[in-house]
Design a protein around this motif. Structure first.
Motif, short mmCIF file in Angstrom:
data_model
loop_
_atom_site.label_atom_id
_atom_site.label_comp_id
_atom_site.label_asym_id
_atom_site.label_seq_id
_atom_site.Cartn_x
_atom_site.Cartn_y
_atom_site.Cartn_z
N ARG A 122 35.32 -39.63 -76.27
CA ARG A 122 35.10 -38.19 -76.46
C ARG A 122 33.83 -37.69 -75.79
N PHE A 123 33.02 -38.61 -75.26
CA PHE A 123 31.74 -38.21 -74.64
C PHE A 123 31.93 -37.92 -73.15
N VAL A 124 31.40 -36.78 -72.71
CA VAL A 124 31.48 -36.36 -71.32
C VAL A 124 30.06 -36.22 -70.76
N PRO A 125 29.66 -37.04 -69.80
CA PRO A 125 28.33 -36.89 -69.20
C PRO A 125 28.17 -35.50 -68.58
N ALA A 126 26.98 -34.91 -68.72
CA ALA A 126 26.79 -33.54 -68.25
C ALA A 126 25.37 -33.35 -67.73
N TYR A 127 25.19 -32.22 -67.03
CA TYR A 127 23.85 -31.83 -66.59
C TYR A 127 23.64 -30.35 -66.90
N ALA A 128 22.39 -29.97 -67.07
CA ALA A 128 22.04 -28.59 -67.40
C ALA A 128 21.93 -27.76 -66.14
N SER A 129 22.37 -26.50 -66.26
CA SER A 129 22.36 -25.61 -65.09
C SER A 129 22.30 -24.18 -65.58
N GLY A 130 21.10 -23.57 -65.51
CA GLY A 130 20.89 -22.32 -66.22
C GLY A 130 21.14 -21.03 -65.48
N LEU A 131 21.71 -21.07 -64.25
CA LEU A 131 21.87 -19.83 -63.49
C LEU A 131 20.57 -19.03 -63.52
N GLU A 132 19.47 -19.71 -63.21
CA GLU A 132 18.13 -19.24 -63.57
C GLU A 132 17.36 -18.57 -62.43
N TYR A 133 18.04 -18.15 -61.39
CA TYR A 133 17.34 -17.64 -60.20
C TYR A 133 16.48 -16.41 -60.51
N GLY A 134 16.82 -15.66 -61.55
CA GLY A 134 16.07 -14.46 -61.89
C GLY A 134 14.84 -14.72 -62.75
N LEU A 135 14.56 -15.99 -63.09
CA LEU A 135 13.44 -16.29 -63.96
C LEU A 135 12.18 -16.61 -63.16
N ALA A 136 11.04 -16.26 -63.73
CA ALA A 136 9.76 -16.66 -63.16
C ALA A 136 9.57 -18.16 -63.34
N ASP A 137 8.60 -18.72 -62.62
CA ASP A 137 8.44 -20.17 -62.64
C ASP A 137 8.13 -20.72 -64.02
N ASP A 138 7.26 -20.03 -64.78
CA ASP A 138 6.93 -20.53 -66.11
C ASP A 138 8.12 -20.41 -67.06
N GLU A 139 8.94 -19.38 -66.87
CA GLU A 139 10.15 -19.23 -67.68
C GLU A 139 11.17 -20.31 -67.36
N LEU A 140 11.18 -20.75 -66.10
CA LEU A 140 12.13 -21.78 -65.68
C LEU A 140 11.89 -23.08 -66.44
#
Length: 380
Positions: A122-140
């Motif tokens: 039932r476990f699926v390996p995954a990675y995080a991906s925040g569609l984060e291009y609009g964030l400042a560096d500290d927010e990232l």
């Protein structure tokens, strides 16, 4: 059991931040999530996710059919629109309906879809991906800290217009994930922002400073020669395929050895993912689905032998949707609820007075006219 009808709903995903990529940003952070519900005379309802604007044209291919014949019905839908073509919005419609049919098939078997498809884990390996291009560096960096707390060891960062700034952002995310791994997997997605004439040069500049697991969509999706040049010119893998609709669009890339990680879009459905996975397996290549709300391809990912890793974009679910899954231990832990394990609260969704949007003139689904022809400093 027979298919008797369908209903369409639209809910929203509240991201709580701007979301987007090099092609544009949804500043308000609220996007629409279309849902199609396929009804049967046995009382069961199948849940499909994704835009389905051609549903009135495609549904007659399913009306009155036995929903358990999923793969045959997938081909029946393709055949039904053969003369007018199956790409774009039509392919998305077929994918959403296909998802609902698989949900029904597993519900009829009274088991989760990952078991219906033959998975043992039932476990699926995954990675995080925040569609984060609009964030400042500290927010990232702050965005990826909760992912690190859940054991994630890989992440994807958007970029493409300012590679020097992109390097800083890639390194910042890498450092956040080092609590879980000495060598986090870092993916770099430029969303087709580069032309063939610049892709290898720019990719090398990034690789000199950050060890990349893959670079994603470095050139336009159909550019076989461009992808092949990048494959030959960099150390990391090249990932692409999320915007390709139909096996015929993959063949030239695979035959030319122009892709290292074969991707599929979640909105194109489960049968499409399974077939692309077999095609990739025949070329000894791994497959990786891109994300969509509620991670509907996770069940299918658990069942294919060449699955590498699945993209996950948010820790929260859209309004009115619940899912029998947990984001933990660096992946997706699927539950035992029948079908996709997705519950739809139609009362909550029906009471919504809020609209979401992806395809705005400033959004990531609307490519700027000069994209791929410029390389300017990243806008704040």
């Amino acid at each position: 059991m027979r298919i008797t009808g369908y209903r369409s709903l639209t809910t929203v995903h509240r991201w709580g931040r701007p979301v987007g990529d090099v092609n544009g940003i949804v500043a308000g952070g609220v996007t629409e999530v279309p849902i199609v519900l396929v009804e049967t005379d046995g009382g069961l309802t199948g849940v499909g996710l994704g835009a389905h604007p051609d549903v009135e044209r495609v549904f007659p291919a399913l009306d009155g059919q036995d929903p358990r014949a999923v793969t045959a019905l997938y081909d029946r839908m393709l055949a039904f629109v053969f003369k007018s073509g199956h790409h774009g919005a039509t392919f998305g419609t077929i994918g959403a309906l296909d998802m609902a049919l698989w949900d029904l098939k597993a519900k009829l078997a009274e088991e989760p879809l990952w078991r219906t498809l033959g998975a043992t884990d039932r476990f699926v390996p995954a990675y995080a991906s925040g569609l984060e291009y609009g964030l400042a560096d500290d927010e990232l960096a702050a965005l990826y800290e909760p992912w690190a707390e859940r054991g994630y060891t890989g992440a994807k960062v958007k970029g493409g217009l300012d590679v020097d700034q992109d390097v800083k952002r890639l390194a910042a995310v890498r450092d956040v994930l080092r609590v879980n791994s000495d060598q986090p997997a870092i993916m770099y997605d430029v969303n087709e922002a580069w032309g063939r004439h610049q892709a290898v040069r720019l990719a090398r500049r990034v690789e000199e400073q950050v060890d990349l697991t893959w670079i994603e969509e470095p050139v336009r999706r159909w550019d076989v020669a461009g992808h092949r040049a990048v494959v030959a010119g960099i150390h990391g893998a090249v990932a692409t395929g999320e915007n390709l609709t139909g096996l015929e669009q993959y063949r030239q890339l695979l035959d030319a050895d122009a892709v290292g990680v074969v991707q599929t879009g979640s909105v194109w459905g489960i049968t499409h993912f399974l077939r692309v996975s077999v095609l990739a397996l025949g070329h000894d290549l791994p497959v990786s689905p891109v994300a969509y709300d509620v991670n509907p391809l996770a069940h299918a990912s658990a069942a294919v032998p060449n699955h590498l890793v699945t993209e996950v974009q948010d820790l929260e679910l859209p309004v009115g949707l619940r899912a029998d899954q947990e984001l933990a231990d660096g992946g997706i832990v699927l539950g035992d609820a029948p079908g996709l394990g997705i519950e739809v609260d139609e009362g909550v969704i029906g009471a919504l007075r809020e609209a979401g949007v992806w395809a705005t003139v400033a959004g990531p689904h609307v490519r700027p006219a000069d994209a791929g022809l410029r390389l300017a400093p990243r806008r704040s």
